[in-house]
Write a protein that holds these residues in place. Structure first.
Motif, PDB file in Angstrom:
ATOM      1  N   THR A  51     -16.192  19.508 -73.550  1.00 50.92           N
ATOM      2  CA  THR A  51     -15.446  20.533 -74.192  1.00 50.92           C
ATOM      3  C   THR A  51     -16.552  22.022 -74.070  1.00 50.92           C
ATOM      4  N   GLY A  52     -15.829  22.929 -74.294  1.00 53.31           N
ATOM      5  CA  GLY A  52     -16.487  24.066 -74.298  1.00 53.31           C
ATOM      6  C   GLY A  52     -15.529  25.223 -74.702  1.00 53.31           C
ATOM      7  N   CYS A  53     -16.060  26.467 -74.566  1.00 52.60           N
ATOM      8  CA  CYS A  53     -15.320  27.682 -75.177  1.00 52.60           C
ATOM      9  C   CYS A  53     -14.329  28.111 -74.228  1.00 52.60           C
ATOM     10  N   THR A  54     -12.969  28.398 -74.892  1.00 53.27           N
ATOM     11  CA  THR A  54     -11.798  28.692 -74.155  1.00 53.27           C
ATOM     12  C   THR A  54     -11.671  30.210 -73.554  1.00 53.27           C
ATOM     13  N   ASN A 103      -7.961  18.252 -72.105  1.00 56.69           N
ATOM     14  CA  ASN A 103      -8.292  19.283 -73.064  1.00 56.69           C
ATOM     15  C   ASN A 103      -7.820  20.758 -72.465  1.00 56.69           C
ATOM     16  N   GLN A 152      -7.660  23.532 -73.580  1.00 52.81           N
ATOM     17  CA  GLN A 152      -8.148  24.807 -74.084  1.00 52.81           C
ATOM     18  C   GLN A 152      -9.723  24.800 -72.961  1.00 52.81           C
ATOM     19  N   SER A 153     -10.166  23.827 -73.054  1.00 53.11           N
ATOM     20  CA  SER A 153     -11.461  23.619 -72.458  1.00 53.11           C
ATOM     21  C   SER A 153     -11.504  23.610 -70.824  1.00 53.11           C
ATOM     22  N   SER A 193     -15.671  20.794 -68.771  1.00 57.00           N
ATOM     23  CA  SER A 193     -15.266  21.976 -69.293  1.00 57.00           C
ATOM     24  C   SER A 193     -15.683  23.383 -68.522  1.00 57.00           C
TER      25      SER A 193
END
Length: 212
Positions: free
Chosen positions: A18-21, A106, A108-109, A184
């Protein structure tokens, strides 16, 4: 209640996938980083005259019955495991050249994980080792056993610097499954995608052991 090790693993996987978008012009394009339906393995080549295993591949001492999961790879992660990976709670079937596959993502990531079986080429890890001997892979690394099963990291194209790694596990002398992980965008260059793929493959094996 989750064990401390399991909680730590979940935390590491959450960080890895996961991470920033926010994206920049230097980030890989989504269409490029999400191309898991492309063939990323040698074309099937079986030799019925050869006894498994061959080409230096290790034998699988305690084969795992994965028939149920070969039919529906989306069962290899429970909803809880998928949620821990920050990849939603359910996967979707995707096309793969050598067997059924399922992907969790995901949007977004741009992180994802894919499990795909290679049972249409029933030579197990021998096919990976033979392909390595034939210089078909851009990289080929023998790994420590994952949940007691032999494994390698390999791919026709080396995309590890772009956050993608493929780990192939032998669950029987004639059956393997591949775990493909894309980090991500925030973690590309910060995390080792192959280490993450090993962790994700281990989670899938835990599910398959429980359901076998």
């Amino acid at each position: 209640m989750s064990s401390p090790r399991h909680a730590l693993l979940a935390a590491l996987l959450g960080l890895a996938l996961t991470g920033c978008t926010t994206t920049s012009s230097g980030d890989p394009a989504p269409a490029d980083s999400r191309s898991t339906s492309e063939p990323t393995e040698p074309a099937p080549s079986t030799d019925p005259a050869k006894e498994l295993p061959y080409a230096g591949a290790p034998a699988v001492d305690n084969p795992l019955d994965t028939a149920e999961f070969q039919q529906d790879p989306c069962q290899t992660f429970t909803a809880a495991q998928a949620a821990e990976l920050k990849l939603g709670t359910s996967g979707k079937p995707v096309d793969a050249p050598l067997g059924n596959a399922c992907e969790w993502s995901n949007d977004q990531s741009r992180g994802y994980a894919q499990i795909r079986f290679k049972d249409k080429n029933p030579v197990g890890l021998s096919g990976e080792y033979q392909a390595d001997q034939d210089d078909k892979f851009a990289y080929f690394d023998e790994l420590d056993p994952i949940e007691g099963f032999p494994a390698v990291a390999d791919d026709l194209t080396d995309r590890r610097q772009r956050g993608l790694c493929t780990v192939v596990v032998g669950v029987a002398d004639d059956v393997t499954f591949a775990t493909v992980v894309q980090l991500s965008q925030a973690n590309i260059g910060q995390k080792d995608p192959c280490e993450t793929a090993v962790d994700v493959a281990g989670m899938a094996l835990q599910t398959m052991k429980a359901g076998a």
